[in-house]
Design an enzyme around this catalytic site. Structure first.
Site, PDB file in Angstrom:
ATOM      1  N   GLU A   1      38.701  39.214  45.167  1.00  0.00           N
ATOM      2  CA  GLU A   1      38.883  38.800  43.771  1.00  0.00           C
ATOM      3  C   GLU A   1      39.191  37.309  43.697  1.00  0.00           C
ATOM      4  O   GLU A   1      38.647  36.588  42.861  1.00  0.00           O
ATOM      5  CB  GLU A   1      40.025  39.608  43.164  1.00  0.00           C
ATOM      6  CG  GLU A   1      40.472  39.158  41.801  1.00  0.00           C
ATOM      7  CD  GLU A   1      41.730  39.891  41.362  1.00  0.00           C
ATOM      8  OE1 GLU A   1      42.581  39.225  40.745  1.00  0.00           O
ATOM      9  OE2 GLU A   1      41.870  41.098  41.630  1.00  0.00           O
TER      10      GLU A   1
ATOM     11  N   HIS B   1      41.809  42.409  46.672  1.00  0.00           N
ATOM     12  CA  HIS B   1      42.524  41.284  46.051  1.00  0.00           C
ATOM     13  C   HIS B   1      42.003  39.961  46.626  1.00  0.00           C
ATOM     14  O   HIS B   1      41.800  38.985  45.897  1.00  0.00           O
ATOM     15  CB  HIS B   1      44.025  41.421  46.285  1.00  0.00           C
ATOM     16  CG  HIS B   1      44.822  40.300  45.726  1.00  0.00           C
ATOM     17  ND1 HIS B   1      45.051  40.157  44.372  1.00  0.00           N
ATOM     18  CD2 HIS B   1      45.436  39.252  46.315  1.00  0.00           C
ATOM     19  CE1 HIS B   1      45.771  39.073  44.163  1.00  0.00           C
ATOM     20  NE2 HIS B   1      46.017  38.504  45.329  1.00  0.00           N
TER      21      HIS B   1
END
Length: 161
Positions: free
Chosen positions: A97, A94
């Site tokens: 990302e 995450h």
């Protein structure tokens, strides 16, 4: 009947409790019991008939398809999802990302990438799932070169500083 129900509950409990992480959910570094992997290593064969899959000399598979309309999309699906994260490292996929479209060697900031795509009505996004990471850029067809340039740099030359 009651004994059978207790047996079923015990059986289900042993399947559910096996491999449960600190959060009470199955850890991301193990496959989910009874769920088939959706990894990119499995070659999908039910593409629309006009989709062509080409394998480049370096092993990269490219799916291309002619679509009507003035927009185009380019994307990269990478085998780098959160599946292999350990409990003490949750959130790395995450985190990556969120940093993915921050800067590259050519584009010093996300604002530079947005400015390059803006004349073509472009946008980009990054998503991570359990098995894969997806990076994509969508814009008017005239901006395909710019979109491909940004996507290739984000997936190979990202700079997180």
């Amino acid at each position: 009947m009651r004994q059978r129900a207790h047996q079923a509950v015990r059986s289900l409990s042993s399947v559910v409790l096996r491999g449960v992480g600190v959060t009470g959910h199955p850890p991301l570094n193990e496959p989910l019991p009874g769920v088939k992997s959706a990894g990119v290593n499995e070659l999908k064969t039910d593409f629309p008939k006009d989709t062509q899959i080409t394998t480049l000399p370096n092993g990269l598979r490219v799916a291309s398809s002619q679509r009507s309309g003035g927009m185009c999309s380019v994307g990269a699906i990478l085998d780098n999802g959160a599946r292999h994260e350990l409990n003490h490292k949750d959130g790395v996929a995450h985190f990556l990302e969120k940093l993915s479209f921050s800067s590259t060697r050519t584009y010093q900031s996300s604002e530079d990438m947005i400015a390059a795509l803006e004349p073509y009505g472009g946008m980009y996004e990054a998503l991570h799932f359990r098995d894969v990471g997806v990076f994509s850029v969508t814009c008017l067809r005239d901006g395909l070169d710019t979109a491909t340039d940004i996507l290739s740099q984000v997936s190979t030359f990202d700079v997180f500083i």
